[in-house]
Each structure stands twice: as C-alpha cells, then as structure tokens.
Design an enzyme around this catalytic site. Sequence first.
Site, PDB file in Angstrom:
ATOM      1  N   ARG A   1      25.968  10.236  25.478  1.00 27.65           N
ATOM      2  CA  ARG A   1      27.430  10.218  25.520  1.00 27.65           C
ATOM      3  C   ARG A   1      28.067  10.970  24.367  1.00 27.65           C
ATOM      4  O   ARG A   1      29.277  11.174  24.356  1.00 27.65           O
ATOM      5  CB  ARG A   1      27.936   8.766  25.544  1.00 27.65           C
ATOM      6  CG  ARG A   1      27.610   7.911  24.338  1.00 27.65           C
ATOM      7  CD  ARG A   1      27.938   6.452  24.652  1.00 27.65           C
ATOM      8  NE  ARG A   1      27.591   5.521  23.606  1.00 27.65           N
ATOM      9  CZ  ARG A   1      28.451   5.021  22.736  1.00 27.65           C
ATOM     10  NH1 ARG A   1      29.707   5.385  22.771  1.00 27.65           N
ATOM     11  NH2 ARG A   1      28.059   4.148  21.832  1.00 27.65           N
TER      12      ARG A   1
ATOM     13  N   HIS B   1      33.686  11.855  20.575  1.00 25.50           N
ATOM     14  CA  HIS B   1      34.216  11.260  19.349  1.00 25.50           C
ATOM     15  C   HIS B   1      35.709  11.499  19.208  1.00 25.50           C
ATOM     16  O   HIS B   1      36.472  10.612  18.796  1.00 25.50           O
ATOM     17  CB  HIS B   1      33.499  11.853  18.124  1.00 25.50           C
ATOM     18  CG  HIS B   1      32.069  11.458  18.016  1.00 25.50           C
ATOM     19  ND1 HIS B   1      31.089  12.306  17.582  1.00 25.50           N
ATOM     20  CD2 HIS B   1      31.448  10.302  18.327  1.00 25.50           C
ATOM     21  CE1 HIS B   1      29.932  11.676  17.611  1.00 25.50           C
ATOM     22  NE2 HIS B   1      30.114  10.476  18.055  1.00 25.50           N
TER      23      HIS B   1
ATOM     24  N   GLU C   1      24.681  -3.025  29.903  1.00 27.67           N
ATOM     25  CA  GLU C   1      24.672  -1.653  29.406  1.00 27.67           C
ATOM     26  C   GLU C   1      23.559  -0.800  30.001  1.00 27.67           C
ATOM     27  O   GLU C   1      23.505   0.409  29.744  1.00 27.67           O
ATOM     28  CB  GLU C   1      24.535  -1.648  27.876  1.00 27.67           C
ATOM     29  CG  GLU C   1      25.689  -2.342  27.165  1.00 27.67           C
ATOM     30  CD  GLU C   1      25.421  -2.527  25.687  1.00 27.67           C
ATOM     31  OE1 GLU C   1      26.046  -1.806  24.894  1.00 27.67           O
ATOM     32  OE2 GLU C   1      24.590  -3.383  25.335  1.00 27.67           O
TER      33      GLU C   1
ATOM     34  N   CYS D   1      34.413  -3.749  28.357  1.00 27.71           N
ATOM     35  CA  CYS D   1      34.868  -3.482  26.989  1.00 27.71           C
ATOM     36  C   CYS D   1      34.547  -2.060  26.545  1.00 27.71           C
ATOM     37  O   CYS D   1      34.704  -1.722  25.384  1.00 27.71           O
ATOM     38  CB  CYS D   1      34.259  -4.484  26.013  1.00 27.71           C
ATOM     39  SG  CYS D   1      32.460  -4.449  25.932  1.00 27.71           S
TER      40      CYS D   1
ATOM     41  N   ASP E   1      27.686   2.980  27.217  1.00 30.71           N
ATOM     42  CA  ASP E   1      26.226   2.995  27.283  1.00 30.71           C
ATOM     43  C   ASP E   1      25.730   2.953  28.723  1.00 30.71           C
ATOM     44  O   ASP E   1      24.755   3.621  29.068  1.00 30.71           O
ATOM     45  CB  ASP E   1      25.645   1.819  26.495  1.00 30.71           C
ATOM     46  CG  ASP E   1      25.322   2.202  25.057  1.00 30.71           C
ATOM     47  OD1 ASP E   1      25.029   3.380  24.812  1.00 30.71           O
ATOM     48  OD2 ASP E   1      25.370   1.321  24.178  1.00 30.71           O
TER      49      ASP E   1
ATOM     50  N   ARG F   1      33.092  -6.085  17.145  1.00 28.70           N
ATOM     51  CA  ARG F   1      31.885  -5.394  16.695  1.00 28.70           C
ATOM     52  C   ARG F   1      31.499  -5.949  15.329  1.00 28.70           C
ATOM     53  O   ARG F   1      32.290  -5.858  14.384  1.00 28.70           O
ATOM     54  CB  ARG F   1      32.146  -3.896  16.611  1.00 28.70           C
ATOM     55  CG  ARG F   1      32.507  -3.225  17.937  1.00 28.70           C
ATOM     56  CD  ARG F   1      32.858  -1.771  17.692  1.00 28.70           C
ATOM     57  NE  ARG F   1      33.010  -0.994  18.911  1.00 28.70           N
ATOM     58  CZ  ARG F   1      34.176  -0.705  19.469  1.00 28.70           C
ATOM     59  NH1 ARG F   1      35.292  -1.166  18.922  1.00 28.70           N
ATOM     60  NH2 ARG F   1      34.242   0.025  20.564  1.00 28.70           N
TER      61      ARG F   1
END
Length: 565
Positions: free
Chosen positions: A458, A198, A424, A495, A448, A295
């Site tokens: 992750r 993060h 993914e 991406c 992913d 998104r």
Amino acid sequence: MSTTETQQEEAVLRGTPASRGAAVGPVVRVPEPLGEPAAGPAIPAERREAEAARIAPAAAEVGARLMALGSKPGLDPDVANVLFATSMMAEDPALLDAAGAHVRDHGTPPARAVYEAAAGFVAALQAAGGYMAERAGDVVDVRDRIVAELLGVPAPGVPPLSGPSVLVARDLAPADTATLEPATALALVTEEGGPTSHTAILARSLGVPAVVGCRGAASLAEGALVRVDGAAGTVETVAAGTAVGVDLAAAGPTVVTGPVTTADGHRVAVVANIADAKDAARAAEVGAEGVGLLRTELTFLSAATEPSPDDQRAGYAATMAPLHGRPVTARTLDAGADKPVPFLAMAPEPNPALGVRGQRVFDQGVADRDGVLDRQLAALVAGAAEAGVRLKVMAPMIATAAEARRFVTRARAAGADEVGVMIEVPAAVLGARELLAEVDFVSVGTNDLTQYLFAADRQSGALAGLNDPWQPALLRLLDQLGREAAVTATPVGVCGEAAADPDLAVVLVGLGVTSLSASPAALPAVAARIAALDLDTCRRAASAALAAPDAEGARATAREVAAAG
C-alpha cells in the site's frame, strides 16, 4: 468548441481525489531530489580514513532528525511509523560500511560513496521484487538526505512557506510532510501516488484538500493561483485576484450531530482514529461518538526498552481523558514489518509484511514475547478506568479462529470486558463463521486487507490503483463478512482509510458495517452523508458497486444510485 472553451478545459487538471474540501492558493513547487554528486577527484590515501569517518556521523544526524519528526505530537501514526523505520535505515551498518569501503579502497568522495553504495542496495531490492522492491524508494530518500548532510546543503523536501500555499510535487515523502500546518499548506497536489499513499493519509489527517496522481501537475508554474478540489480530484488555474484560502462552502459540515442514523433511523456509529491526547481532544471537538481505533504503538516505536506498566497506564489515561464517558477501542501493539520496535529484538525476515508481525509477535502459538502483551492489556484496562471510558480491545493481524480465541482468553484475563480482532487478511473473512463465534466484535483495517488481497504494497505509488478501496474484489469480501456477521449479530466496524470517504461510507453501511472510524477531520462529512440517505439506498448503492467491473465503475455507479436517492 471555441478557443476560449479549449483554454478553460486545458486549465483544469484531473487526478485522484485524496482528501475532501477545496482551497485556493499560489503554487509552491517542491524541488526535485538532489542530482548525482561529483565522482572525483580521488581523495589522497592519507586522507581517506578521515573522510570515511565523516559518513557515520552524517547518517546519525539524518536518523536523529527523522526520529524527531516521527515523535512529533499529533503526527499521523502511519506517517510516524514510516519515519521511525526510515530513521533506522539511515544508520544501517551494511549501507555505511559499503560507503566507507568506497572511500578507503578507491578514494571516492564521501557523498559520492554513499550514492554508489545506495545504488547497490536499490538494485538488490528491486531484483528481489514484491515488498522488498518497494523499499527501494526509502533507500533513495535516505541516500539523498545523507548526501545533502555531507555536502552541507539543505536536505530535499518542502521549502519554508512564507504564507498560505498550494504545495505541488512529484511526490511527498513522510519526512517532507511531517511539519506541515493547515494554516500555510492549504492543499497538496502530487503527480504520483494514490488514495492510500502517505500524502493522501496525511492530508486527511490534517484536514486539507489533496489531489494525487495528477497528470500535468509538473506544468503548474511557481506562484500560479490555483483552486484544488479534493472531492472532484481537480486542479484549476484561477484568475489573479481570486481570494486565497479554504473554500468553506466546499469544506462541508464541521461537526458530527449525533447519534448518527440513516434518514430512516438505522443506527451507524461514527467514531475516530486517534493516537494521542491531541487527537482525542480533536475527536471530542468534532463530536465523535467515541474511538474506533486507538493506535497504541507510538509509545513503543521510539523506546529502547519496554515502557513500564505505570508509564503505559498514565499515557493511556491521558490519551483517553478527553473522551470521558464514550467507548474507546484500543488496538494492541502492532509491531513488525514497517513498525520496528527496538526492544523486541525481532529477527530479520525475508518478507516482513508476511512474517511475524502484529498479534503474531505475542501469540503463544507463534513467538510470545515474555508478557509484553499481558502488561499492555493490564495498562489499557487500568488507564481506561482512570479516564472513565468504556474500553474495547482488539488484536491486529488475526487470521484464524484459534488465534482469536487465544487473544480473547488473554484479554479477558487482564480484565477486558469487550474483546475483538482486526480483519486485515483475507483468511479472516473466509473463516469468518468460526472466527466470529470467538469475539464480541470485529473491525476491518481496509488498508492492510486491500494490500494482502491484491498482493500490492500500500506504500507503492505504482500499485495505487490496486490499493483503491473501491475495488469490487475488496467490496465483495466485505459483503461476505457482513453476511456472516448478520447471522451471529456481531458488530462490524471499518477503521481503515475507506471509512473517511463519504461516498464509500454509504456503500459500507449497505454492506452491513455498523461503525465507521476515521480521522477526526473526516467525520463530519461522513456523518452528514449517512444521515441524508435511507438504508435501502445504501444497500442499492452497495449492490451497484459489487456488480461493477472495476474500481472506477464501482465509484461511479454507487454515486449515481446515492444521488438518485
């Protein structure tokens, strides 16, 4: 080696590069989490019900604060998703009921009761292993926030910054970093975490240098002046009086000069990942050629009911408007796992990351949700027309050609002209020959794809090494995809966070990737690196990385090839 040389070497700490650029500033240490609250004395029987009743309002307040942070405009979508999920965890009835029982049955003070109840949940999650075990840290974060609310003390997190600073912490939770501003948070340094943590994702979104997994960061004293180099992964103590601020020379280019090609004219699209109009405006400002990932789930994650088609259309039009005339690739609603959508009323699953998530939520072959996807597709088509952009749509979590075919049929029925899917899961690559025949393009979500390839969450700092996008196994998978796509002449984009690393972008181009999509702040450096090398060099760098035994070797050998030109 002289004493002076030894001192200089010891003054340089090394970690994992997480966000490029460099900055100098005084250290501000983020406090350690709260300790254990007092276990007694026991609450008298006549006061237990009233004390137990304090827990739910405290949890609701924590949940509301996390939800408000997650709804902040311009917040990195991955961080927002985790904040929304954490806000729901704060009001988990099972946790609150267990804490209340401790108060009523044993007279345990409310703060201690929450602490003890959470301990049971943490132990159960850790015993379950895998994905569930990694959620234990989220429970601890929620626990500490509720405990702080009950005790009337500040919640754990980043202290107020009075001026430009370098934040140093064991780790930074999304809630800790959601309100940071680049003007004051010049750089981030953490002892834990990896390049897809993060902290790393947020730092790249903010455009601030970051070094994660930095051993020795605990030794940095409050107020010490340090230089953080996010490209080299170093943190160096500097002399008093050194100018505080961003190192503009290390920051690199600030705009994309497009269209982007390699030095010998091979075209590579450099596009942006966005979630709202603020992101879109920033993408246009830095010269992005378009959007490789819009998104769309943020509108849904905080909604108690499905947004109306008109509200969706208007929202998409406003988001796309700053990119008038450019291509915009929108990912349809990516719900499930760490992105709960309340109005979908999805049933609990033992392992949500491997369950009904992404396109599976809306697939007529799995668990179609009464037209939600069709209404979103129609709103995207209408919103794009209003904004004057060239719309491309793609579905998340596609594993087979049959799933891709069903999505393409629905998207075309809604008026979409260019339809693709996300890559993914490894099965999508292994079945690429059949899958590519169904779509106009594919886009790789490396975050992913890496976690599913290595069975490594992750979000887990302990597994950050496995989630390194330089892992040769991942690169070999992308090589296979590139070879299959070359046969069908299908465009392949990336991406995921891998596209934000200029060094890795070189390798991706060499593997046949035709577009790179990352946060707007990362695009200028990526474009500049691609433009400086010819396609043959990119291919040789890719070959070197593919042959490496590990991620560190892949990174080093690819850089050597690129540097030699």
